[in-house]
Design an enzyme around this catalytic site. Sequence first.
Site, PDB file in Angstrom:
ATOM      1  N   LYS A  41       0.855  -1.204   0.000  1.00  0.00           N
ATOM      2  CA  LYS A  41       0.000   0.000   0.000  1.00  0.00           C
ATOM      3  C   LYS A  41       0.881   1.241   0.000  1.00  0.00           C
ATOM      4  O   LYS A  41       1.430   1.616   1.024  1.00  0.00           O
ATOM      5  CB  LYS A  41      -0.898  -0.031   1.244  1.00  0.00           C
ATOM      6  CG  LYS A  41      -2.097   0.885   1.136  1.00  0.00           C
ATOM      7  CD  LYS A  41      -2.984   0.762   2.362  1.00  0.00           C
ATOM      8  CE  LYS A  41      -3.283   2.125   2.930  1.00  0.00           C
ATOM      9  NZ  LYS A  41      -3.657   2.102   4.330  1.00  0.00           N
ATOM     10  N   SER A 127      -5.511  11.350   8.664  1.00  0.00           N
ATOM     11  CA  SER A 127      -4.593  11.699   7.570  1.00  0.00           C
ATOM     12  C   SER A 127      -5.344  11.757   6.247  1.00  0.00           C
ATOM     13  O   SER A 127      -5.095  12.634   5.415  1.00  0.00           O
ATOM     14  CB  SER A 127      -3.470  10.657   7.466  1.00  0.00           C
ATOM     15  OG  SER A 127      -2.717  10.634   8.642  1.00  0.00           O
TER      16      SER A 127
END
Length: 159
Positions: A41, A127
Site C-alpha cells: 500500500k 490523515s
Amino acid sequence: MRRVVCSGSFDPVTNGHIDIIGRAAQQYDEVVAAVLNNINKRGLFSVEEKLEMLRECTAEFSNVRVAEFNGLLVDYCRENGIDMIVRSLRSVSDFDYELQIAQMNYRLSGIETMFMTANPQYSFLSSSLVKEVAQYGGDVSSLVTPNVEQRLREKYKTA
Ligand code: ADP
C-alpha cells in the site's frame, strides 16, 4: 525502562498523532514513533518523507525516536525491547477495529496495547481527511504542522 511504540501509517503525521505521541512521552521513558513500511500500500508520501516529517514534528520531545518497521508490529516490538503498544481511540469505529488488532497482538506475543483517548480537539481528524482537504486547496493549517502543510502543498501543487 518502559519503552512503547506508537505505530501508524502517518501519511502524513497530523496534530492528532503528535498529541498522542507527546502524551505517551509524558507517561513512558521512551516512545518509538514507528512508520509502517507497507509494500502493498503506497501512500501519498514515501516512507523517507514520512520519517522526515515525523522527526521534524517530534523534535521537541527528547524521549521520542522515529523508526520504520515492516511485517508484524509484535515482531518489531520483540526485536527492539518494546513491551507495549500505544494506540488512540477517536470514536467507536476506531474501537471496533483496534480491539481486534490488540487482541490478536496479545494472542501472538503477550504484548499489551494501551489505549489513549484522542484529544477532542482532534477526534475528527485523520490523515486521509487532511489529504482530501489539502488536495482541493482547503486550509489545513490548524490540523498539521507548517512543515507538513508545506509538503502537502508541494505534493498537490496548490499555491
Ligand atoms: P493506521 O493506518 O495504523 O491506523 P494512522 O496513521 O491512521 O495509522 O494512525 C496511527 C495511530 O494514530 C492510531 O492509533 C490512530 O488511532 C491514531 N490517530 C490517528 N489520527 C488521530 C487523531 N486525530 N487524534 C488522535 N489519534 C489519532
